[in-house]
Design an enzyme around this catalytic site. Structure first.
Site, PDB file in Angstrom:
ATOM      1  N   HIS A  49       0.835  -1.207   0.000  1.00 27.20           N
ATOM      2  CA  HIS A  49       0.000   0.000   0.000  1.00 27.20           C
ATOM      3  C   HIS A  49       0.872   1.260   0.000  1.00 27.20           C
ATOM      4  CE1 HIS A  49      -3.105  -2.598   2.327  1.00 27.20           C
ATOM      5  NE2 HIS A  49      -3.577  -2.456   1.104  1.00 27.20           N
TER       6      HIS A  49
ATOM      7  N   LYS B 153     -16.391  -5.266   7.371  1.00 27.43           N
ATOM      8  CA  LYS B 153     -16.610  -4.713   8.702  1.00 27.43           C
ATOM      9  C   LYS B 153     -16.485  -5.759   9.801  1.00 27.43           C
ATOM     10  CE  LYS B 153     -19.404  -0.783  10.060  1.00 27.43           C
ATOM     11  NZ  LYS B 153     -20.673  -0.099   9.838  1.00 27.43           N
TER      12      LYS B 153
ATOM     13  N   ARG C 256      -1.789  -6.245  -8.483  1.00 25.04           N
ATOM     14  CA  ARG C 256      -0.773  -7.238  -8.163  1.00 25.04           C
ATOM     15  C   ARG C 256      -0.639  -8.281  -9.264  1.00 25.04           C
ATOM     16  NH1 ARG C 256      -3.179  -7.607  -2.252  1.00 25.04           N
ATOM     17  NH2 ARG C 256      -4.875  -6.894  -3.536  1.00 25.04           N
TER      18      ARG C 256
ATOM     19  N   SER D   6      -3.050  -7.513   3.018  1.00 20.69           N
ATOM     20  CA  SER D   6      -3.336  -7.380   4.461  1.00 20.69           C
ATOM     21  C   SER D   6      -3.729  -8.731   5.042  1.00 20.69           C
ATOM     22  CB  SER D   6      -4.471  -6.381   4.680  1.00 20.69           C
ATOM     23  OG  SER D   6      -4.109  -5.122   4.211  1.00 20.69           O
TER      24      SER D   6
HETATM   25  P1  ADP Z   1      -6.086  -5.761   0.240  1.00 18.02           P
HETATM   26  O1  ADP Z   1      -6.388  -6.013  -1.224  1.00 18.02           O
HETATM   27  O2  ADP Z   1      -4.725  -6.170   0.675  1.00 18.02           O
HETATM   28  O3  ADP Z   1      -7.166  -6.141   1.195  1.00 18.02           O
HETATM   29  P2  ADP Z   1      -6.976  -3.066   0.197  1.00 18.02           P
HETATM   30  O4  ADP Z   1      -8.362  -3.393  -0.151  1.00 18.02           O
HETATM   31  O5  ADP Z   1      -6.772  -2.219   1.409  1.00 18.02           O
HETATM   32  O6  ADP Z   1      -5.992  -4.237   0.377  1.00 18.02           O
HETATM   33  O7  ADP Z   1      -6.278  -2.404  -1.059  1.00 18.02           O
HETATM   34  C1  ADP Z   1      -6.184  -1.045  -1.306  1.00 18.02           C
HETATM   35  C2  ADP Z   1      -5.469  -0.831  -2.620  1.00 18.02           C
HETATM   36  O8  ADP Z   1      -4.104  -1.212  -2.496  1.00 18.02           O
HETATM   37  C3  ADP Z   1      -6.022  -1.622  -3.790  1.00 18.02           C
HETATM   38  O9  ADP Z   1      -5.911  -0.830  -4.943  1.00 18.02           O
HETATM   39  C4  ADP Z   1      -5.084  -2.797  -3.878  1.00 18.02           C
HETATM   40  O10 ADP Z   1      -5.030  -3.325  -5.178  1.00 18.02           O
HETATM   41  C5  ADP Z   1      -3.784  -2.138  -3.499  1.00 18.02           C
HETATM   42  N1  ADP Z   1      -2.818  -3.091  -2.966  1.00 18.02           N
HETATM   43  C6  ADP Z   1      -3.009  -3.944  -1.956  1.00 18.02           C
HETATM   44  N2  ADP Z   1      -1.891  -4.672  -1.725  1.00 18.02           N
HETATM   45  C7  ADP Z   1      -0.968  -4.251  -2.635  1.00 18.02           C
HETATM   46  C8  ADP Z   1       0.381  -4.617  -2.943  1.00 18.02           C
HETATM   47  N3  ADP Z   1       1.008  -5.589  -2.279  1.00 18.02           N
HETATM   48  N4  ADP Z   1       1.025  -3.977  -3.945  1.00 18.02           N
HETATM   49  C9  ADP Z   1       0.374  -3.015  -4.638  1.00 18.02           C
HETATM   50  N5  ADP Z   1      -0.892  -2.624  -4.414  1.00 18.02           N
HETATM   51  C10 ADP Z   1      -1.564  -3.231  -3.431  1.00 18.02           C
END
Ligand code: ADP
Length: 161
Positions: A17, A41, A90, A128
């Site tokens: 992120h 949630k 990814r 995450s």
């Molecule tokens: P996750 O997909 O890990 O649950 P989020 O929903 O919080 O995470 O993702 C927020 C943004 O960050 C999305 O655009 C997701 O594609 C991107 N993202 C999540 N993990 C990575 C990573 N390892 N590298 C690049 N972008 C990422």
């Protein structure tokens, strides 16, 4: 003044992120990391306020702000005059869902573009949920999250047990 939004659940924020947020901050004048409170949630590890604080601590760019929203992302973009929604990609597995979201958002609010940044090779596998799984099984999460939030993650897992 070009504003962008990096939306997500960030539960917790990872190095993947942070990489996307910082690269967005290099491109746009202002970036809002938007912690969406309507997603996942039930089984979240940190509250929205805690997630915001962990991001705040991990990002030091002056043009990055943190906010939360529980409505439609495009409504937030409209209200705040954001020109772009920045997402990290990814693998191909992210693509179909993200493409669908991007097209939906485009038809709901044509003034905002979805911009995809490719994940760095070393972050391709990072999520995450992977961090939570490693931590729950007693593994080392330090390679995956900002150093300054490592203890918060360990503490939360200890408290849960
Ligand atoms: P996750 O997909 O890990 O649950 P989020 O929903 O919080 O995470 O993702 C927020 C943004 O960050 C999305 O655009 C997701 O594609 C991107 N993202 C999540 N993990 C990575 C990573 N390892 N590298 C690049 N972008 C990422």
């Amino acid at each position: 003044m070009k504003k962008a939004i990096c939306p997500g659940s960030f539960d917790p924020v990872t190095l993947g992120h942070i990489d996307i947020i910082e690269r967005a901050a290099d491109i746009f004048d202002e970036v809002t990391v938007l912690v969406m409170s309507n997603r996942n949630k039930k089984d979240s590890l940190f509250t929205v306020e805690e997630r915001m604080e962990l991001i705040e601590r991990s990002v030091s760019r002056s043009n990055v702000k943190i906010d939360t929203y529980n409505g439609l992302l495009v409504d937030y973009a409209k209200e705040h005059g954001a020109a772009a929604i920045v997402k990290g990609l990814r693998a191909m597995s992210d693509f179909e869902y993200e493409f669908q979201q991007a097209l939906t958002n485009k038809s709901l609010y044509p003034d905002a573009e979805t911009v995809f940044l490719c994940a760095r090779g070393e972050n391709m596998f990072l999520s995450s949920s992977m961090v939570k799984e490693v931590c729950a099984l007693g593994g080392d999460v330090r390679p995956f999250v900002p150093e300054c939030i490592v203890n918060d993650i360990y503490k939360r897992f200890k408290g849960d047990k």
